[in-house]
Design a protein around this motif. Structure first.
Motif, PDB file in Angstrom:
ATOM      1  N   PRO A 289      -4.348  -3.593  -3.362  1.00 21.56           N
ATOM      2  CA  PRO A 289      -2.947  -3.224  -3.169  1.00 21.56           C
ATOM      3  C   PRO A 289      -2.126  -3.281  -4.459  1.00 21.56           C
ATOM      4  CG  PRO A 289      -3.344  -5.416  -2.316  1.00 21.56           C
ATOM      5  CD  PRO A 289      -4.686  -4.872  -2.711  1.00 21.56           C
ATOM      6  N   HIS A 290      -0.969  -2.608  -4.443  1.00 17.04           N
ATOM      7  CA  HIS A 290      -0.033  -2.643  -5.574  1.00 17.04           C
ATOM      8  C   HIS A 290       0.759  -3.932  -5.557  1.00 17.04           C
ATOM      9  CE1 HIS A 290      -0.813   1.631  -6.251  1.00 17.04           C
ATOM     10  NE2 HIS A 290      -0.712   1.780  -4.939  1.00 17.04           N
ATOM     11  N   GLY A 291       1.201  -4.320  -6.689  1.00 18.62           N
ATOM     12  CA  GLY A 291       2.026  -5.528  -6.791  1.00 18.62           C
ATOM     13  C   GLY A 291       1.242  -6.698  -7.339  1.00 18.62           C
TER      14      GLY A 291
ATOM     15  N   GLY B 185      -6.930   8.196  -1.516  1.00 15.27           N
ATOM     16  CA  GLY B 185      -7.652   8.110  -2.777  1.00 15.27           C
ATOM     17  C   GLY B 185      -7.086   7.104  -3.752  1.00 15.27           C
ATOM     18  N   CYS B 186      -5.915   6.500  -3.431  1.00 12.04           N
ATOM     19  CA  CYS B 186      -5.345   5.486  -4.325  1.00 12.04           C
ATOM     20  C   CYS B 186      -6.180   4.209  -4.227  1.00 12.04           C
ATOM     21  CB  CYS B 186      -3.901   5.199  -3.944  1.00 12.04           C
ATOM     22  SG  CYS B 186      -3.112   3.997  -5.039  1.00 12.04           S
ATOM     23  N   ARG B 187      -6.139   3.419  -5.277  1.00 16.77           N
ATOM     24  CA  ARG B 187      -6.921   2.177  -5.275  1.00 16.77           C
ATOM     25  C   ARG B 187      -6.504   1.235  -4.147  1.00 16.77           C
ATOM     26  NH1 ARG B 187      -4.001  -2.050  -7.802  1.00 16.77           N
ATOM     27  NH2 ARG B 187      -2.169  -1.341  -8.930  1.00 16.77           N
ATOM     28  N   CYS B 188      -5.217   1.376  -3.707  1.00 17.83           N
ATOM     29  CA  CYS B 188      -4.748   0.464  -2.651  1.00 17.83           C
ATOM     30  C   CYS B 188      -5.439   0.771  -1.320  1.00 17.83           C
ATOM     31  CB  CYS B 188      -3.230   0.508  -2.509  1.00 17.83           C
ATOM     32  SG  CYS B 188      -2.554   2.051  -1.888  1.00 17.83           S
ATOM     33  N   ALA B 189      -5.826   2.050  -1.133  1.00 17.46           N
ATOM     34  CA  ALA B 189      -6.546   2.405   0.089  1.00 17.46           C
ATOM     35  C   ALA B 189      -7.912   1.734   0.099  1.00 17.46           C
ATOM     36  CB  ALA B 189      -6.692   3.922   0.191  1.00 17.46           C
TER      37      ALA B 189
ATOM     38  N   ARG C 231       0.867  -1.182   0.000  1.00 22.57           N
ATOM     39  CA  ARG C 231       0.000   0.000   0.000  1.00 22.57           C
ATOM     40  C   ARG C 231       0.901   1.229   0.000  1.00 22.57           C
ATOM     41  NH1 ARG C 231      -5.116  -2.050   1.540  1.00 22.57           N
ATOM     42  NH2 ARG C 231      -4.824  -3.975   2.723  1.00 22.57           N
ATOM     43  N   CYS C 232       0.618   2.164  -0.916  1.00 25.36           N
ATOM     44  CA  CYS C 232       1.500   3.329  -1.032  1.00 25.36           C
ATOM     45  C   CYS C 232       1.155   4.406   0.000  1.00 25.36           C
ATOM     46  CB  CYS C 232       1.436   3.910  -2.444  1.00 25.36           C
ATOM     47  SG  CYS C 232      -0.165   4.647  -2.866  1.00 25.36           S
ATOM     48  N   GLY C 233      -0.037   4.371   0.531  1.00 24.03           N
ATOM     49  CA  GLY C 233      -0.389   5.337   1.571  1.00 24.03           C
ATOM     50  C   GLY C 233      -1.046   6.612   1.054  1.00 24.03           C
TER      51      GLY C 233
HETATM   52 ZN   LIG Z   1      -1.539   3.061  -3.750  1.00 27.15          ZN
END
Ligand SMILES: [Zn+2]
Length: 116
Positions: free
Chosen positions: A57-59, A49-53, A44-46
């Motif tokens: 998650p990324h990756g 508003g990112c999709r990981c939130a 999670r990039c933190g």
């Molecule tokens: Zn993210």
């Protein structure tokens, strides 16, 4: 392959030496080996508003941990190199397996007092 220890004890010295030679020849190049493991993790990039939130998650990203571990930590492996790392790890396992077999033969030769 069956249980090696039992195999070796029933082989003649000549057979043991021939097997040792065949194993050593099969070993081939030992340059492309790695000892360790490759793990995949999501992140999670933190950023708000990112999709990981939102639970996506990324990756996954690949991380390599060398063995013996010592002080080394898991290192990020660029996506394009993960397959190369896997190949080196597989090769490393093959080499270790063959070396263990050769070592077992030498232990058997030692037990028979013919190691030289
Ligand atoms: Zn993210």
């Amino acid at each position: 392959m069956k249980d090696h220890k039992n195999d070796l004890s029933t082989m003649s010295v000549r057979q043991l030496l021939a097997r040792r030679r065949a194993l050593a020849e099969r070993l081939g190049s030992v340059e492309e080996v790695l000892a360790g493991s490759l793990a995949e993790q999501t992140r999670r990039c933190g950023k708000a508003g990112c999709r990981c939130a939102g639970g996506e998650p990324h990756g996954p990203y690949a991380y390599f941990t060398a063995r013996p571990q010592g002080r080394s930590r898991a290192r990020y492996v660029p996506t394009g190199m993960a397959e190369v790392v896997r190949r080196y790890l597989r090769r490393g396992e093959q080499v270790e397996t063959v070396l263990a077999e050769i070592s077992a033969i030498n232990a058997e030769l030692l037990a028979r007092r013919v190691l030289d």
